[in-house]
Design a protein around this motif. Sequence first.
Motif, PDB file in Angstrom:
ATOM      1  N   PHE A  87       0.887  -1.160   0.000  1.00  0.00           N
ATOM      2  CA  PHE A  87       0.000   0.000   0.000  1.00  0.00           C
ATOM      3  C   PHE A  87       0.920   1.204   0.000  1.00  0.00           C
ATOM      4  CE2 PHE A  87      -2.866   3.075   2.172  1.00  0.00           C
ATOM      5  CZ  PHE A  87      -3.919   3.024   1.269  1.00  0.00           C
ATOM      6  N   LEU A  88       0.945   1.925  -1.103  1.00  0.00           N
ATOM      7  CA  LEU A  88       1.916   2.980  -1.322  1.00  0.00           C
ATOM      8  C   LEU A  88       1.214   4.316  -1.530  1.00  0.00           C
ATOM      9  CD1 LEU A  88       4.986   3.490  -1.812  1.00  0.00           C
ATOM     10  CD2 LEU A  88       4.531   3.082  -4.228  1.00  0.00           C
ATOM     11  N   ILE A  89       1.589   5.299  -0.723  1.00  0.00           N
ATOM     12  CA  ILE A  89       1.078   6.659  -0.853  1.00  0.00           C
ATOM     13  C   ILE A  89       2.292   7.571  -1.041  1.00  0.00           C
ATOM     14  CG2 ILE A  89      -0.270   8.506   0.226  1.00  0.00           C
ATOM     15  CD1 ILE A  89      -1.907   5.979  -0.290  1.00  0.00           C
ATOM     16  N   PRO A  90       2.601   7.948  -2.294  1.00  0.00           N
ATOM     17  CA  PRO A  90       3.779   8.782  -2.545  1.00  0.00           C
ATOM     18  C   PRO A  90       3.689  10.177  -1.920  1.00  0.00           C
ATOM     19  CG  PRO A  90       3.059   7.714  -4.567  1.00  0.00           C
ATOM     20  CD  PRO A  90       1.997   7.480  -3.537  1.00  0.00           C
ATOM     21  N   ASN A  91       2.474  10.758  -1.906  1.00  0.00           N
ATOM     22  CA  ASN A  91       2.288  12.086  -1.321  1.00  0.00           C
ATOM     23  C   ASN A  91       0.870  12.172  -0.752  1.00  0.00           C
ATOM     24  OD1 ASN A  91       2.087  14.755  -0.591  1.00  0.00           O
ATOM     25  ND2 ASN A  91       2.870  15.563  -2.519  1.00  0.00           N
ATOM     26  N   ALA A  92       0.776  12.067   0.558  1.00  0.00           N
ATOM     27  CA  ALA A  92      -0.533  12.059   1.213  1.00  0.00           C
ATOM     28  C   ALA A  92      -1.317  13.348   0.991  1.00  0.00           C
ATOM     29  CB  ALA A  92      -0.369  11.792   2.702  1.00  0.00           C
ATOM     30  N   LEU A  93      -0.614  14.462   0.784  1.00  0.00           N
ATOM     31  CA  LEU A  93      -1.313  15.727   0.529  1.00  0.00           C
ATOM     32  C   LEU A  93      -2.035  15.736  -0.808  1.00  0.00           C
ATOM     33  CD1 LEU A  93       1.161  18.444   1.858  1.00  0.00           C
ATOM     34  CD2 LEU A  93      -1.068  17.801   2.807  1.00  0.00           C
ATOM     35  N   GLU A  94      -1.630  14.868  -1.715  1.00  0.00           N
ATOM     36  CA  GLU A  94      -2.252  14.789  -3.031  1.00  0.00           C
ATOM     37  C   GLU A  94      -3.223  13.620  -3.150  1.00  0.00           C
ATOM     38  OE1 GLU A  94       0.970  14.725  -5.837  1.00  0.00           O
ATOM     39  OE2 GLU A  94       1.472  16.831  -5.472  1.00  0.00           O
ATOM     40  N   ASP A  95      -3.477  12.928  -2.061  1.00  0.00           N
ATOM     41  CA  ASP A  95      -4.367  11.771  -2.051  1.00  0.00           C
ATOM     42  C   ASP A  95      -5.654  12.155  -1.322  1.00  0.00           C
ATOM     43  OD1 ASP A  95      -5.602   9.228  -1.191  1.00  0.00           O
ATOM     44  OD2 ASP A  95      -3.790   8.327  -2.025  1.00  0.00           O
ATOM     45  N   SER A  96      -6.775  12.125  -2.018  1.00  0.00           N
ATOM     46  CA  SER A  96      -8.045  12.584  -1.436  1.00  0.00           C
ATOM     47  C   SER A  96      -8.438  11.793  -0.192  1.00  0.00           C
ATOM     48  CB  SER A  96      -9.157  12.527  -2.476  1.00  0.00           C
ATOM     49  OG  SER A  96      -9.344  11.193  -2.919  1.00  0.00           O
ATOM     50  N   ARG A  97      -7.978  10.554  -0.071  1.00  0.00           N
ATOM     51  CA  ARG A  97      -8.305   9.743   1.110  1.00  0.00           C
ATOM     52  C   ARG A  97      -7.594  10.235   2.361  1.00  0.00           C
ATOM     53  NH1 ARG A  97      -6.272   4.269  -1.460  1.00  0.00           N
ATOM     54  NH2 ARG A  97      -4.710   5.820  -2.074  1.00  0.00           N
ATOM     55  N   PHE A  98      -6.448  10.925   2.207  1.00  0.00           N
ATOM     56  CA  PHE A  98      -5.602  11.225   3.347  1.00  0.00           C
ATOM     57  C   PHE A  98      -5.239  12.692   3.539  1.00  0.00           C
ATOM     58  CE2 PHE A  98      -4.596   6.859   2.010  1.00  0.00           C
ATOM     59  CZ  PHE A  98      -4.995   6.188   3.149  1.00  0.00           C
ATOM     60  N   LYS A  99      -5.505  13.545   2.563  1.00  0.00           N
ATOM     61  CA  LYS A  99      -4.998  14.918   2.637  1.00  0.00           C
ATOM     62  C   LYS A  99      -5.461  15.690   3.863  1.00  0.00           C
ATOM     63  CE  LYS A  99      -8.440  16.849  -0.478  1.00  0.00           C
ATOM     64  NZ  LYS A  99      -8.655  17.466  -1.773  1.00  0.00           N
ATOM     65  N   ASP A 100      -6.615  15.327   4.449  1.00  0.00           N
ATOM     66  CA  ASP A 100      -7.083  16.003   5.657  1.00  0.00           C
ATOM     67  C   ASP A 100      -6.990  15.113   6.904  1.00  0.00           C
ATOM     68  OD1 ASP A 100      -9.088  14.318   4.780  1.00  0.00           O
ATOM     69  OD2 ASP A 100     -10.713  15.734   5.151  1.00  0.00           O
ATOM     70  N   ASN A 101      -6.227  14.036   6.806  1.00  0.00           N
ATOM     71  CA  ASN A 101      -6.008  13.132   7.926  1.00  0.00           C
ATOM     72  C   ASN A 101      -5.169  13.852   8.987  1.00  0.00           C
ATOM     73  OD1 ASN A 101      -4.379  11.075   9.457  1.00  0.00           O
ATOM     74  ND2 ASN A 101      -5.578   9.650   8.222  1.00  0.00           N
ATOM     75  N   PRO A 102      -5.509  13.712  10.271  1.00  0.00           N
ATOM     76  CA  PRO A 102      -4.745  14.403  11.310  1.00  0.00           C
ATOM     77  C   PRO A 102      -3.266  14.002  11.373  1.00  0.00           C
ATOM     78  CG  PRO A 102      -6.572  13.160  12.278  1.00  0.00           C
ATOM     79  CD  PRO A 102      -6.672  13.010  10.804  1.00  0.00           C
TER      80      PRO A 102
END
Length: 164
Positions: A87-102
Motif C-alpha cells: 500500500f503505497l502513498i507517494p504524497n498524502a497531501l495529493e491523495d483525497s483519502r488522506f490529505k485532511d487526515n490528522p
Amino acid sequence: MQKPENPINESERLAGLRQLEILDTEPEERFDRVTKLARSVFNVPIALVSLVDKDRQWFKSSCGLDASETPRDISFCGHAILGKGIFLIPNALEDSRFKDNPLVTGKPFLRFYAGIPLHLPGGLAVGTLCIIDIEPRNFSEKELDHLRDLALVVEQELQAHFGS
C-alpha cells in the motif's frame, strides 16, 4: 478523510490477532531489529511493525515515533491490511483519502507511506510493516522488493509466535 473499512473476515482476523497474544507486550529485539534496519535502508524517519486491533493500531515496534498506538479510523495501516501487496502513498497531501487526515495535517506530518500487510497462517492480515517519511517520495521496484523481504521476516516471526 476516508476511514479504513473493516475486512470481510474482521471477526476471524481479530480472533487470530488475539491468539497471537502479542498486543500490549514489551518491545522485542527481533522486531526492533527490522524497524531499525528499514529506517536506515530506506532513509526514512519512521518505521513500524503495526498490529491493527478493533479500534486502534498498536505498534509492536516503533522506530522514530514516540506514540505506542493511534486510532484505527485515522490509520494508514487500516487501509493497507485490506490489500494483498504494498500500500503505497507517494504524497498524502495529493491523495483525497488522506490529505485532511490528522496524521498528515499535524504531527508527524506524514507525506509518504509504504506498508505491507503481515499475515498469520491461513492468510489473515493482522498488521503491517510500514515506513513513513515527512517528504513525498517515490520508490523503485528494487526498493519495494527490499521492503517486501523485510516484511516477510516480520511475518515469519509472527507466524512462529502464532499458537506457541
